[in-house]
Scaffold this motif. Structure first.
Motif, short mmCIF file in Angstrom:
data_model
loop_
_atom_site.label_atom_id
_atom_site.label_comp_id
_atom_site.label_asym_id
_atom_site.label_seq_id
_atom_site.Cartn_x
_atom_site.Cartn_y
_atom_site.Cartn_z
N GLU A 8 0.81 -1.21 0.00
CA GLU A 8 0.00 0.00 0.00
C GLU A 8 0.86 1.27 0.00
O GLU A 8 0.50 2.28 -0.61
CB GLU A 8 -0.92 0.00 1.23
N ALA A 9 1.99 1.21 0.69
CA ALA A 9 2.89 2.38 0.71
C ALA A 9 3.41 2.68 -0.68
O ALA A 9 3.48 3.85 -1.10
CB ALA A 9 4.05 2.13 1.67
N VAL A 10 3.79 1.64 -1.43
CA VAL A 10 4.26 1.85 -2.80
C VAL A 10 3.12 2.40 -3.66
O VAL A 10 3.33 3.29 -4.49
CB VAL A 10 4.81 0.53 -3.39
N ARG A 11 1.93 1.90 -3.45
CA ARG A 11 0.78 2.36 -4.24
C ARG A 11 0.49 3.83 -4.00
O ARG A 11 0.24 4.59 -4.95
CB ARG A 11 -0.45 1.51 -3.89
N HIS A 12 0.52 4.26 -2.74
CA HIS A 12 0.13 5.63 -2.42
C HIS A 12 1.30 6.62 -2.48
O HIS A 12 1.14 7.74 -2.97
CB HIS A 12 -0.50 5.68 -1.02
N ALA A 13 2.46 6.23 -1.96
CA ALA A 13 3.61 7.15 -1.94
C ALA A 13 4.40 7.08 -3.24
O ALA A 13 5.15 8.01 -3.55
CB ALA A 13 4.53 6.83 -0.76
N GLY A 14 4.23 6.00 -4.00
CA GLY A 14 4.98 5.85 -5.24
C GLY A 14 4.82 7.00 -6.22
O GLY A 14 5.81 7.54 -6.73
N PRO A 15 3.58 7.44 -6.51
CA PRO A 15 3.41 8.55 -7.45
C PRO A 15 4.09 9.84 -6.97
O PRO A 15 4.68 10.57 -7.78
CB PRO A 15 1.89 8.72 -7.50
#
Length: 720
Positions: free
Chosen positions: A631-638
């Motif tokens: 979830e961190a990659v999904r939200h903070a990735g962009p």
């Protein structure tokens, strides 16, 4: 704390904006100008041999003239000089002398050698003239550069009516070309940086106002930061090298835009949930404020670690960049929220797509894959970084600032012509001094012994002297080297056989010193090795402490710094591959590892902090370590991707400057930021955190599920 700050700023946005404008006006009107130097000797402490030699030479031989500029005469048709041409050279020298003034150059222009004969090359194709520096001049200051420009203007009419053309080189002329090259680079980099940021923000947000906001904010920040840096340099007599102003442009725009993005992504996320502007500002600052402050604090501390350097160039760069980041950080936490509050939803004009949250399919799928196989992601990204880091061991430092000048400038062409026809070391003879320790008359045998040792030393072409001081206590030799005094070969000769021969030959009761450009470089190399062993560990330790306080963990900071260390090694290795192996450069400027370490360590930590802070937030929602990483990659990735592309692209704009120092630095820093964002923060850090699991947060266990710490939206709206 950050929620309270958000409420204060969102309630009084116009007061905040007005305060920043007033501060900017006051600083611009009162602060001194930011100046720089290209004199490497100004960067060294007095205990180094090259500085001891320079001080002794000035004391014992106050009338000695050091070349401030060299004039290189040749025929326009490339033929050998005629007797009439040589006579014209002498006439030009006599007429030029009185025009130079007494502020920087000596009035005497020497176009003949010590034997009274014209200084003409053995092949008869070029003649040279030496312009000595006036008393207490160094050839690197602003006045010297102004006089060098005037000298070139004066030479043009003097050569009319002759068959000659003349080019100038030497300290003053090279400093002038360096300054003009830096100004050109600043213009190119500034334009490229602004265009790049505007284009990328337009793609990300599709908003005219958001495209312009970083430009306006950073302009205000830049005015304040530059003035404060100039005041600090003047107050503490700090010496900044000529690249600092170019780097400041990139740092201010790059980091400023990054922090703005950190805030805006959170602000937009809250608006999409139905909040009003003020409550969204409060929420965004409460959630992003800690990450921004921690990231900025890490950058500031890393830069301030340079105060431990023995070199004044690093001691001035560190505070300068720290001041710039500090002002940017305060602006990100106050000025940016105030501007956003005033603009409200019109900030996103004319786009309307901001209201709908994108699916983030790419980042979502990457996050899911990482959550399923964190070991594969950690191993793959770690091995890539480690493989590149191996090449970093082949880094060869270069200490010649002037070699970074574009090849087409006049001073570079003149020195190349000079060295094609004269001994390579003749343009910058190396002074060697031997003096009695008790201040009494020097035994002639001591000078003879040193002279004999010099003639037999490897790397020496000619030895002139000795010349005795008025009090007979000091003898000076003028040594012409086999190689260009600014080359790696000359540095190796002076550091090794020449200094060894001189020191061994000096009898008891005397001291012997080797000075000049290659001696300065040798001492810079020694000082650099010392500084790397001190600055690197201290910066790493302090950043680890910041991470420990932010994450309330003693485990996570260790592998986060491991990731940053691998990023540093990979960045240096990639730069060595591109410039030393592919382009065939003999070496890279000695300051490069410091810049890479500070920017990759500090700014790389920014992205790690943002990712780990989001990962902790997801874990607090009750997710297990692997799901939290996904979830961190999904939200903070962009956010990290957008910030990384902008900052890497901003640093890459340095490569347009044409100056080899700036080009190599631009590549290294842009590659390092790319690695920090897209390898470390996106893959390596969340994968390791998922693997370590709950233990990563020991002893604070900040990943445990807890009650919502941010006030409900309705409550915030009611207070507003």
């Amino acid at each position: 704390m950050f929620g309270a700050l958000g409420r204060l700023v969102s309630r009084h946005p116009w007061y905040v904006i007005a305060t920043w404008v007033v501060i900017a006006i006051v600083v611009v009107l009162t602060a001194p100008a930011l100046t720089s130097t290209t004199d490497e000797s100004e960067f060294l402490p007095d205990h180094y041999e090259s500085i001891k030699a320079a001080n002794l030479q000035q004391e014992a031989f106050p009338d000695a003239t050091t070349p401030g500029a060299i004039l290189v005469f040749e025929r326009k048709d490339g033929a050998k000089l005629t007797d009439a041409d040589v006579a014209d050279v002498t006439t030009i020298g006599k007429e030029l002398g009185p025009k130079l003034g007494e502020k920087t150059f000596a009035q005497q222009v020497a176009t003949v050698g010590a034997d009274g004969k014209p200084s003409v090359s053995a092949d008869g194709q070029i003649a040279i003239g030496f312009i000595g520096l006036a008393d207490k001049a160094n050839g690197f200051d602003t006045q010297a550069m102004d006089d060098a420009k005037k000298m070139r203007d004066d030479l043009e009419p003097l050569t009319k009516g002759t068959d000659l053309e003349v080019k100038s080189t030497g300290a003053a002329a090279q400093s002038l070309d360096s300054q003009e090259s830096s100004e050109s680079t600043m213009a190119i980099v500034g334009i490229a940086t602004v265009v790049l940021i505007v284009l990328l923000l337009a793609i990300i947000f599709r908003s005219v106002i958001i495209c312009l906001m970083p430009i306006v904010v950073v302009t205000v920040v830049s005015l304040i930061a530059t003035g404060l840096i100039g005041a600090a340099n003047e107050a503490f007599d700090l010496k900044a090298d000529s690249s600092i102003q170019v780097i400041l442009i990139v740092v201010l725009y790059g980091i400023g835009t990054d922090y703005i993005l950190f805030f805006l992504f959170r602000y937009r996320e809250r608006l999409r949930q139905g909040d009003e502007t003020r409550s969204s500002v409060v929420h965004a600052l409460e959630r992003a404020g800690e990450a921004i402050a921690s990231a900025g604090g890490a950058v500031i501390v890393a830069f301030l670690a340079l105060l431990l350097s023995s070199l004044s160039i690093f001691r001035s760069i560190g505070p300068a960049l720290a001041i710039a980041v500090a002002v940017t950080l305060v602006a990100a936490l106050t000025l940016v929220p105030a501007v956003v509050t005033v603009l409200g939803r019109s900030l996103f004009w004319p786009s309307k797509k901001w209201r709908k949250e994108p699916e983030a399919a790419h980042f979502g799928s990457v996050g899911k894959a990482l959550g399923r196989r964190p070991g594969v992601f950690a191993a793959a990204s770690g091995l890539v970084l480690a493989a590149l880091a191996v090449f970093g061991l082949q880094f060869n430092p270069s200490f010649d600032f002037n070699s970074s000048l574009p090849k087409g400038v006049e001073s570079t062409e003149a020195i190349n012509t000079f060295q094609d026809h004269f001994a390579a070391g003749a343009s910058d003879p190396v002074p060697v001094l031997v003096t009695s320790k008790d201040g009494g008359a020097l035994d002639p045998a001591a000078a003879d012994a040193v002279g004999a040792a010099l003639k037999d030393a490897e790397g020496v072409d000619q030895v002139q002297g000795p010349q005795l001081s008025k009090d007979k206590a000091t003898a000076q030799f003028s040594v012409i080297l086999d190689h260009d005094p600014a080359s790696d070969e000359a540095l190796a000769d002076v550091k090794g056989p020449i200094r060894t021969a001189v020191h061994d030959a000096a009898p008891e009761g005397t001291s012997a010193y080797v000075g000049g450009t290659p001696s300065v470089f040798a001492d810079l190399q020694k000082a650099m090795a010392r500084d790397y062993s001190v600055v690197f560990p201290v910066a790493a330790l302090v950043i680890m402490l910041i991470l420990a306080m932010l994450l309330r963990s003693l485990v996570a900071p260790w592998y986060l710094m491991l990731a940053v260390g691998l990023g540093f090694g990979a960045t240096l290795g990639a730069t060595v591959i591109v410039f030393q192996h592919i382009q065939g450069e003999p070496g890279l400027i000695f300051m490069l590892p410091i810049y890479i370490y500070l920017f990759v360590t500090a700014l790389g930590t920014d992205y790690n902090i943002l990712m780990v802070a989001r990962l902790r937030e997801e874990a607090r929602e009750g997710r297990n370590p692997r799901d939290a990483a996904a979830e961190a990659v999904r939200h903070a990735g962009p956010t990290i991707a957008a910030a990384g592309v902008i900052l890497a692209g901003t640093f890459a704009s340095l490569m347009l400057g044409g100056n080899s120092l700036i080009v190599s630095m631009g590549f290294a820093l842009s590659f390092g930021i790319f690695v920090a964002a897209f390898v470390m923060a996106m893959f390596f850090t969340p994968a390791l955190t998922a693997l370590v699991g709950h233990a990563a947060w020991w002893p604070g266990h900040g990943d445990e599920k807890r009650e919502e710490t941010v006030a409900p939206r309705e409550e915030v709206a009611a207070r507003d």
